[in-house]
Design a protein around this motif. Structure first.
Motif, PDB file in Angstrom:
ATOM      1  N   HIS A 204       0.822  -1.207   0.000  1.00 47.94           N
ATOM      2  CA  HIS A 204       0.000   0.000   0.000  1.00 47.94           C
ATOM      3  C   HIS A 204       0.856   1.258   0.000  1.00 47.94           C
ATOM      4  O   HIS A 204       0.514   2.259  -0.637  1.00 47.94           O
ATOM      5  CB  HIS A 204      -0.936  -0.007   1.206  1.00 47.94           C
ATOM      6  N   GLN A 208       0.714   4.034  -3.068  1.00 50.96           N
ATOM      7  CA  GLN A 208       0.385   5.443  -2.849  1.00 50.96           C
ATOM      8  C   GLN A 208       1.475   6.367  -3.377  1.00 50.96           C
ATOM      9  O   GLN A 208       1.189   7.445  -3.919  1.00 50.96           O
ATOM     10  CB  GLN A 208       0.185   5.698  -1.352  1.00 50.96           C
ATOM     11  N   SER A 213      -2.534   1.329  -8.764  1.00 51.85           N
ATOM     12  CA  SER A 213      -3.654   0.657  -8.116  1.00 51.85           C
ATOM     13  C   SER A 213      -3.739  -0.751  -8.665  1.00 51.85           C
ATOM     14  O   SER A 213      -2.967  -1.138  -9.547  1.00 51.85           O
ATOM     15  CB  SER A 213      -4.971   1.406  -8.369  1.00 51.85           C
TER      16      SER A 213
END
Length: 281
Positions: A204, A208, A213
């Motif tokens: 994650h 970011q 994604s």
């Protein structure tokens, strides 16, 4: 349009084709009776990107189409244009909603169910509208249009094997974004290694920082138009008239009538003259 048809002159009628379904039907019937060519100037449907979109959906490039969405909003000072004038057939649904409705009409034919909400401004026209349409093949459409708010001005078809979105404004797309992904198969248990990896904090953090994604970023395909894009519809009219056609296969009069009828249903729902969810008949 009616005066030209009566005189036997082929007509290219600026969109919206008419201020109501009844008016659109009057033009269509007059043209058929006189054997005169008539077409709505929905120029977007003739652009290379729009033609490629229809071909890709028909070819099943995103599998079975299930959803379609379109948005078109331009914040304007009230009364700044004829779009706010009821006498000129003003309103967001007819002037802006005509674009996503017509594109969807060309792909999935007429909706059989309509639901809508909206805002009527001081001038008496619908300034904002949100509506959902369901087509006979099961595709569900969701649309936002506004004369008072900025909207993304986009159009997307979603299927079980991916999505296709227009690149550029909904009125003048110059390319398509293909995101092709097969349906996800069931994983081996809730705590399989793939599921655990997707939930790892490091994954994650990297996602970011990189803007990545789990979804495919899509493949961009350019379909540039020449000039300002308006000449494609004029070329179609010339070709149709030369071969003696009474209408265009790309923009048939029946589609213009159907879109006008759908707009009528949406506006009646917004004004509360009929229940918010209703059949187009």
């Amino acid at each position: 349009a009616l005066l030209c048809i009566e005189a036997g002159i082929p007509v290219l009628v600026e969109k919206p084709f008419a201020a109501s379904g009844a008016g659109a039907r009057q033009i269509a019937e007059a043209a058929k009776s006189k054997g005169v060519f008539a077409m709505e100037a929905m120029w977007t449907r003739f652009l290379p990107a729009a033609l490629a979109l229809k071909q890709a959906v028909a070819a099943g490039s995103i599998g079975e189409a299930r959803l379609v969405s379109g948005n078109f909003g331009i914040s304007q000072v009230p009364g700044a244009t004829g779009m706010f004038d009821p006498a000129l057939g003003g309103g967001a649904v007819m002037h802006l909603g005509a674009y996503p409705m017509s594109l969807a009409q060309g792909l999935f034919v007429s909706p059989s169910w309509v639901q809508a909400v909206g805002t009527i401004g001081p001038s008496g026209v619908d300034e904002d509208a949100a509506f959902q349409l369901r087509y006979d093949n099961g595709v569900i459409g969701s649309f936002f249009v506004s004369l008072r708010a900025w909207a993304p001005n986009n159009f997307t078809v979603m299927g079980d094997n991916g999505m296709i979105a227009t690149q550029g404004s909904i009125v003048r797309p110059h390319g398509l974004i293909f995101s092709q992904e097969p349906p996800r198969a069931a994983e081996q248990g809730q705590f399989g290694w793939r599921a655990r990896l997707r939930q790892h904090a490091l994954v994650h953090a990297v996602a970011q920082r990189t803007g990545r994604s789990s979804r495919s970023p899509g493949r961009r395909q350019a379909y540039p138009y020449t000039g300002n894009g308006y000449h494609y519809e004029a070329d179609e009219v010339l070709a149709c008239v030369r071969r003696g056609a009474s209408e265009s296969a790309i923009m048939p009069v029946s589609d213009s009538v159907a879109v006008a009828d759908t707009a009528d249903t949406i506006r009646r729902a917004i004004r509360g003259l009929t229940p918010a969810g209703n059949d187009t008949e």
